[in-house]
Each structure stands twice: as structure tokens, then as C-alpha cells.
Design a protein around this motif. Structure first.
Motif, PDB file in Angstrom:
ATOM      1  N   PHE A   1     -29.973  -0.716  -6.921  1.00 37.14           N
ATOM      2  CA  PHE A   1     -29.234   0.542  -7.008  1.00 37.14           C
ATOM      3  C   PHE A   1     -27.834   0.326  -6.439  1.00 37.14           C
ATOM      4  CE2 PHE A   1     -33.609   2.378  -6.777  1.00 37.14           C
ATOM      5  CZ  PHE A   1     -33.575   3.094  -7.956  1.00 37.14           C
ATOM      6  N   ILE A   2     -26.932   1.245  -6.799  1.00 39.91           N
ATOM      7  CA  ILE A   2     -25.589   1.259  -6.230  1.00 39.91           C
ATOM      8  C   ILE A   2     -25.457   2.525  -5.396  1.00 39.91           C
ATOM      9  CG2 ILE A   2     -23.109   1.294  -6.692  1.00 39.91           C
ATOM     10  CD1 ILE A   2     -24.489  -1.302  -7.504  1.00 39.91           C
ATOM     11  N   LEU A   3     -25.308   2.357  -4.080  1.00 34.00           N
ATOM     12  CA  LEU A   3     -25.104   3.492  -3.183  1.00 34.00           C
ATOM     13  C   LEU A   3     -23.609   3.793  -3.161  1.00 34.00           C
ATOM     14  CD1 LEU A   3     -27.510   2.394  -0.316  1.00 34.00           C
ATOM     15  CD2 LEU A   3     -27.813   4.378  -1.800  1.00 34.00           C
ATOM     16  N   ASN A   4     -23.256   4.978  -3.614  1.00 37.98           N
ATOM     17  CA  ASN A   4     -21.844   5.299  -3.860  1.00 37.98           C
ATOM     18  C   ASN A   4     -21.137   5.879  -2.648  1.00 37.98           C
ATOM     19  OD1 ASN A   4     -19.934   4.948  -5.836  1.00 37.98           O
ATOM     20  ND2 ASN A   4     -20.031   7.082  -6.536  1.00 37.98           N
ATOM     21  N   GLY A   5     -21.823   5.991  -1.504  1.00 38.99           N
ATOM     22  CA  GLY A   5     -21.182   6.554  -0.322  1.00 38.99           C
ATOM     23  C   GLY A   5     -21.085   8.068  -0.395  1.00 38.99           C
ATOM     24  N   VAL A   6     -19.969   8.613   0.076  1.00 38.08           N
ATOM     25  CA  VAL A   6     -19.746  10.065   0.063  1.00 38.08           C
ATOM     26  C   VAL A   6     -18.864  10.401  -1.133  1.00 38.08           C
ATOM     27  CG1 VAL A   6     -18.951  12.055   1.384  1.00 38.08           C
ATOM     28  CG2 VAL A   6     -19.863  10.065   2.590  1.00 38.08           C
ATOM     29  N   PRO A   7     -19.421  10.982  -2.194  1.00 38.67           N
ATOM     30  CA  PRO A   7     -18.640  11.243  -3.407  1.00 38.67           C
ATOM     31  C   PRO A   7     -17.495  12.219  -3.147  1.00 38.67           C
ATOM     32  CG  PRO A   7     -20.768  12.372  -3.498  1.00 38.67           C
ATOM     33  CD  PRO A   7     -20.799  11.482  -2.301  1.00 38.67           C
ATOM     34  N   GLY A   8     -16.330  11.888  -3.684  1.00 37.96           N
ATOM     35  CA  GLY A   8     -15.157  12.731  -3.503  1.00 37.96           C
ATOM     36  C   GLY A   8     -14.347  12.399  -2.267  1.00 37.96           C
ATOM     37  N   LEU A   9     -14.951  11.616  -1.368  1.00 31.46           N
ATOM     38  CA  LEU A   9     -14.253  11.249  -0.133  1.00 31.46           C
ATOM     39  C   LEU A   9     -14.166   9.725   0.012  1.00 31.46           C
ATOM     40  CD1 LEU A   9     -15.883  13.816   2.349  1.00 31.46           C
ATOM     41  CD2 LEU A   9     -13.660  13.990   1.223  1.00 31.46           C
ATOM     42  N   GLU A  10     -14.147   9.021  -1.125  1.00 32.22           N
ATOM     43  CA  GLU A  10     -14.120   7.556  -1.074  1.00 32.22           C
ATOM     44  C   GLU A  10     -12.895   7.031  -0.337  1.00 32.22           C
ATOM     45  OE1 GLU A  10     -16.727   8.658  -4.525  1.00 32.22           O
ATOM     46  OE2 GLU A  10     -14.761   9.335  -3.758  1.00 32.22           O
ATOM     47  N   ASP A  11     -11.754   7.723  -0.478  1.00 30.89           N
ATOM     48  CA  ASP A  11     -10.537   7.268   0.183  1.00 30.89           C
ATOM     49  C   ASP A  11     -10.542   7.538   1.686  1.00 30.89           C
ATOM     50  OD1 ASP A  11     -10.507  10.002  -0.404  1.00 30.89           O
ATOM     51  OD2 ASP A  11      -8.320  10.101  -0.335  1.00 30.89           O
ATOM     52  N   LYS A  12     -11.534   8.304   2.141  1.00 28.57           N
ATOM     53  CA  LYS A  12     -11.634   8.627   3.567  1.00 28.57           C
ATOM     54  C   LYS A  12     -12.835   7.939   4.234  1.00 28.57           C
ATOM     55  CE  LYS A  12      -9.360  13.120   3.100  1.00 28.57           C
ATOM     56  NZ  LYS A  12      -9.008  12.955   1.688  1.00 28.57           N
ATOM     57  N   HIS A  13     -13.441   6.994   3.532  1.00 30.71           N
ATOM     58  CA  HIS A  13     -14.614   6.309   4.074  1.00 30.71           C
ATOM     59  C   HIS A  13     -14.331   5.653   5.428  1.00 30.71           C
ATOM     60  CE1 HIS A  13     -17.349   5.855   0.271  1.00 30.71           C
ATOM     61  NE2 HIS A  13     -17.326   7.068   0.774  1.00 30.71           N
ATOM     62  N   ILE A  14     -13.162   5.048   5.571  1.00 36.21           N
ATOM     63  CA  ILE A  14     -12.834   4.376   6.836  1.00 36.21           C
ATOM     64  C   ILE A  14     -12.790   5.379   7.979  1.00 36.21           C
ATOM     65  CG2 ILE A  14     -11.012   3.154   8.109  1.00 36.21           C
ATOM     66  CD1 ILE A  14     -12.501   1.351   6.261  1.00 36.21           C
ATOM     67  N   TRP A  15     -12.179   6.535   7.734  1.00 38.54           N
ATOM     68  CA  TRP A  15     -12.088   7.551   8.791  1.00 38.54           C
ATOM     69  C   TRP A  15     -13.458   8.144   9.107  1.00 38.54           C
ATOM     70  CZ3 TRP A  15      -7.798   7.270  11.338  1.00 38.54           C
ATOM     71  CH2 TRP A  15      -6.621   6.865  10.689  1.00 38.54           C
ATOM     72  N   ILE A  16     -14.283   8.336   8.084  1.00 42.15           N
ATOM     73  CA  ILE A  16     -15.636   8.854   8.324  1.00 42.15           C
ATOM     74  C   ILE A  16     -16.451   7.843   9.121  1.00 42.15           C
ATOM     75  CG2 ILE A  16     -17.784   9.593   7.206  1.00 42.15           C
ATOM     76  CD1 ILE A  16     -16.076  10.520   4.821  1.00 42.15           C
ATOM     77  N   SER A  17     -16.199   6.555   8.891  1.00 38.77           N
ATOM     78  CA  SER A  17     -16.981   5.514   9.563  1.00 38.77           C
ATOM     79  C   SER A  17     -16.748   5.467  11.067  1.00 38.77           C
ATOM     80  CB  SER A  17     -16.649   4.139   8.965  1.00 38.77           C
ATOM     81  OG  SER A  17     -15.357   3.704   9.362  1.00 38.77           O
TER      82      SER A  17
ATOM     83  N   PHE B   1     -18.895   1.636   3.820  1.00 42.14           N
ATOM     84  CA  PHE B   1     -17.585   2.148   4.223  1.00 42.14           C
ATOM     85  C   PHE B   1     -16.563   1.036   4.464  1.00 42.14           C
ATOM     86  CE2 PHE B   1     -19.567   6.248   6.171  1.00 42.14           C
ATOM     87  CZ  PHE B   1     -19.739   6.748   4.902  1.00 42.14           C
ATOM     88  N   TRP B   2     -17.003  -0.047   5.090  1.00 38.73           N
ATOM     89  CA  TRP B   2     -16.066  -1.084   5.530  1.00 38.73           C
ATOM     90  C   TRP B   2     -15.870  -2.204   4.511  1.00 38.73           C
ATOM     91  CZ3 TRP B   2     -18.338  -1.744  11.162  1.00 38.73           C
ATOM     92  CH2 TRP B   2     -17.951  -0.644  11.933  1.00 38.73           C
ATOM     93  N   PHE B   3     -16.962  -2.636   3.876  1.00 36.21           N
ATOM     94  CA  PHE B   3     -16.894  -3.833   3.035  1.00 36.21           C
ATOM     95  C   PHE B   3     -17.249  -3.567   1.568  1.00 36.21           C
ATOM     96  CE2 PHE B   3     -18.385  -5.060   7.358  1.00 36.21           C
ATOM     97  CZ  PHE B   3     -17.206  -5.661   7.791  1.00 36.21           C
ATOM     98  N   ASN B   4     -17.441  -2.285   1.228  1.00 36.87           N
ATOM     99  CA  ASN B   4     -17.784  -1.901  -0.146  1.00 36.87           C
ATOM    100  C   ASN B   4     -19.075  -2.568  -0.629  1.00 36.87           C
ATOM    101  OD1 ASN B   4     -16.929  -0.183  -2.269  1.00 36.87           O
ATOM    102  ND2 ASN B   4     -16.210  -1.938  -3.465  1.00 36.87           N
ATOM    103  N   LEU B   5     -20.020  -2.774   0.300  1.00 40.23           N
ATOM    104  CA  LEU B   5     -21.311  -3.385  -0.034  1.00 40.23           C
ATOM    105  C   LEU B   5     -22.259  -2.286  -0.501  1.00 40.23           C
ATOM    106  CD1 LEU B   5     -21.634  -5.830   3.013  1.00 40.23           C
ATOM    107  CD2 LEU B   5     -20.874  -6.376   0.694  1.00 40.23           C
ATOM    108  N   LYS B   6     -22.131  -1.928  -1.757  1.00 38.02           N
ATOM    109  CA  LYS B   6     -22.846  -0.764  -2.278  1.00 38.02           C
ATOM    110  C   LYS B   6     -24.189  -1.103  -2.924  1.00 38.02           C
ATOM    111  CE  LYS B   6     -18.680   1.973  -3.145  1.00 38.02           C
ATOM    112  NZ  LYS B   6     -17.956   2.785  -4.136  1.00 38.02           N
ATOM    113  N   GLU B   7     -24.405  -2.343  -3.273  1.00 43.01           N
ATOM    114  CA  GLU B   7     -25.627  -2.711  -3.991  1.00 43.01           C
ATOM    115  C   GLU B   7     -26.800  -2.881  -3.023  1.00 43.01           C
ATOM    116  OE1 GLU B   7     -27.146  -5.837  -7.448  1.00 43.01           O
ATOM    117  OE2 GLU B   7     -25.208  -6.104  -6.482  1.00 43.01           O
ATOM    118  N   ILE B   8     -27.942  -2.331  -3.398  1.00 44.86           N
ATOM    119  CA  ILE B   8     -29.162  -2.481  -2.601  1.00 44.86           C
ATOM    120  C   ILE B   8     -30.325  -2.775  -3.549  1.00 44.86           C
ATOM    121  CG2 ILE B   8     -29.590   0.026  -2.601  1.00 44.86           C
ATOM    122  CD1 ILE B   8     -30.892  -0.343   0.181  1.00 44.86           C
ATOM    123  N   ASP B   9     -31.121  -3.757  -3.213  1.00 45.30           N
ATOM    124  CA  ASP B   9     -32.272  -4.136  -4.026  1.00 45.30           C
ATOM    125  C   ASP B   9     -33.237  -2.962  -4.181  1.00 45.30           C
ATOM    126  OD1 ASP B   9     -34.005  -6.465  -5.178  1.00 45.30           O
ATOM    127  OD2 ASP B   9     -35.315  -5.444  -3.732  1.00 45.30           O
TER     128      ASP B   9
END
Length: 331
Positions: A14-30, A87-95
């Protein structure tokens, strides 16, 4: 492109997409997520060490607190490192199987968290209502069995969700709009019938939550009755004081949990997905972060043990300095 296992409709990952709509703020959310995770790990591991190290804390109340700390460590560790990787490394894929495993741990230990809070309420009732028989009623074996049964309850009720999810076909894609593999977030991207998943998931949440909350309410009703009968105002205040930390833990745990559960199923488009995902993450972070702080501040025995531990460490360090200085002088 979605990768499929053979001819089935089960994705390899699967691809975990993080927080939709706030991709540009992932670093601040982290940043708050990471800070809370560090505090949670330090606080709960510190409590576990303190309860193991200090013999004065080898009592049922603190054994239950150790269960709560262990549950908090597993609960937030099952998701936060993965979330920070997104958030940090864009590691979105999960088995696919890793996703199901994460789902199992998240829901098992959230149920365990609720169960331990219920056991702690029963512990406070016994301590206040039967203080002279407290040690004989809550023996070590009873405490251990209660913890084991609570864990098994969560595992037995959550295992079907993994099988119900594994049977689903995923022909529409493999992108999950979340930071971790939550049961309904995974089920909703399926092209199959997820009604059984929704009904069973809600049934389990209500079964565990309603049973535990009912036991907590009954316990505190009996506690209030017992405290009111105490003749001394100081005794009443002391009895209520022993419950303060536990009441705070209940508030920190159930408020975001209930919000997350019901928004997922009944919120529809009224609540932005980003808000729901952030609240779901905070539910897994706020209790582990706040519980050791609250118990450290509100529980005198823990405060005394921490002070004593630091005093011993300081004395040992000072003694070591004196020895080194004396050796240097003899040389």
C-alpha cells in the motif's frame, strides 16, 4: 502503478499518503509528533524502570501502571516511526502483510489501553473500600491474570478484522489516505463490500468501550459512596487524590478515541479528512505522552522514588569524584 499478487486483487503493498491536503506542511506537523513521541518513550520507559527498580512500588497499583506504560510504548511505536518516515523521507510504501500487522497492533493495544484503565479503576475501588484486605484481594497472580485476560480479549476481538480486510479485493488502487494502516481506512479503498468490516469494527469498539466505561462508572460510583462515609475531611481528600491521575488518564484516552471512531463512520464530508487523520494520530500520542507526566506529578510515591533515585546517582557521582581526587593526591 499498483502491483498485484499473481492473478488476485491483493496488492503487494500500500501507499500511505500522509495527511491529505497538508503534504506541504508534513515537516511542520512532524515536529510536535516527534517531540511527543520522545517524551512518551522517555516517560513510559522511565516509569517501567522505576517500578522494576524500586521495591516500594511493587504493589498492584503500580503493576497496573506498568501495564499502562508498556501498552503506551507499543501503541505509539507501532505507528509514529512509520509516520515520521512518511513526513521526513517520503517513505510511503508499506508491505501488505506489514500493513495488516500494524493494524493488528494498533487496534489490539488501543483495546488494551482501555482495559487497563478499567482495571485501574477497579484497583482504586478495592484500595479505598477495602484498604485492610487490599493486598490479599489483589495478589500478584490476580494482577498478572487480569492483565493477560485484557490482552487476550483485545487480540481475540481484533484478529477477525485482519482476516476480514485480507479477503477484500483492491481493484481501485492501493493508496491509503492516512499515516498508518487503520482498519476502516484500508477497508474503504477496497472495491468489495466493506459493510461487514464497518459493522464488526464498530461492534468491537462499542463492546470494548462500553464495557470498560461501564465498569469505570460503576467503580467510581462505589468509590464516591465509600469516600462519603469517611469521617475525616482529610481522609476524603486523600482518597479522592489517589484517583486524580487515573481520571486524567481516562479523559486523555477516551476523548480523542470516541471522536475518531464516530467521525470515521458517521462524519461523512462534514469533517475534513486531514483533521480526522491528525486526531487519530493524536489519540495514539496524547495518552502515552501525558500519562507518565500526570502520574509523576500526582503520585507522591513516584515523585519520592524519582527524587531518591537522582539523590543516589548524585551521591555516587560525588563519591566517585572524591575517590579519583584522593588517588591523584597519592600519586
Amino acid at each position: 502503478m499498483q502491483r498485484i499478487n499473481g492473478t488476485s486483487l491483493t496488492p503487494v503493498s500500500f501507499i500511505l499518503n500522509g495527511v491529505p491536503g497538508l503534504e506541504d506542511k508534513h515537516i511542520w506537523i512532524s515536529l510536535p509528533f516527534c517531540s511527543m513521541y520522545i517524551v512518551a518513550m522517555a516517560g513510559n520507559c522511565g516509569l517501567l524502570y522505576l517500578i522494576h527498580y524500586e521495591e516500594t512500588l511493587h504493589r498492584p497499583m503500580y503493576f497496573f501502571l506498568a501495564m499502562l506504560s508498556f501498552t503506551d510504548v507499543v501503541m505509539c511505536t507501532s505507528t509514529v516511526p512509520n509516520t515520521l518516515g512518511i513526513f521526513w523521507f517520503n517513505l510511503k510504501e508499506i508491505d501488505f502483510n506489514a500493513c495488516l500487522t500494524q493494524m493488528f497492533f494498533v487496534h489490539t493495544f488501543t483495546g488494551m489501553e482501555s482495559g487497563v484503565l478499567m482495571l485501574m479503576a477497579l484497583d482504586r475501588y478495592v484500595a479505598i473500600s477495602y484498604p485492610l484486605r487490599y493486598a490479599t484481594i489483589l495478589t500478584n497472580s490476580i494482577v498478572a491474570n487480569a492483565g493477560f485476560i485484557t490482552l487476550m480479549r483485545g487480540m481475540i476481538l481484533v484478529i477477525p478484522t485482519t482476516f476480514l480486510t485480507k479477503r477484500l479485493p483492491f481493484c481501485h488502487g492501493n493508496v491509503i489516505h492516512h499515516t498508518f494502516c487503520d482498519h476502516m481506512s484500508v477497508a474503504k479503498i477496497s472495491c468489495g463490500n466493506v459493510k461487514i468490516n464497518a459493522v464488526y469494527g464498530l461492534m468491537v469498539a462499542l463492546l470494548i468501550g462500553n464495557f470498560d466505561i461501564l465498569c469505570i462508572i460503576v467503580s467510581y460510583t462505589m468509590i464516591i459512596r465509600a469516600v462519603v462515609k469517611l469521617s475525616s475531611a482529610d481522609a476524603r481528600q486523600k482518597a479522592f487524590g489517589t484517583c486524580t491521575a487515573h481520571i486524567c488518564a481516562i479523559v486523555f484516552t477516551y476523548t480523542p478515541a470516541l471522536f475518531s471512531i464516530f467521525v470515521h463512520r458517521f462524519g461523512g464530508h462534514k469533517v475534513p479528512p486531514s483533521l480526522h487523520i491528525i486526531v487519530a494520530n493524536l489519540y495514539l500520542l496524547i495518552p502515552p505522552t501525558m500519562n507518565p507526566i500526570v502520574y509523576g506529578v500526582k503520585t507522591k510515591q513516584i515523585r519520592d522514588c524519582v527524587i531518591r533515585l537522582f539523590s543516589r546517582s548524585k551521591d555516587t557521582s560525588f563519591h566517585g569524584i572524591l575517590i579519583r581526587n584522593s588517588l591523584m593526591k597519592t600519586k
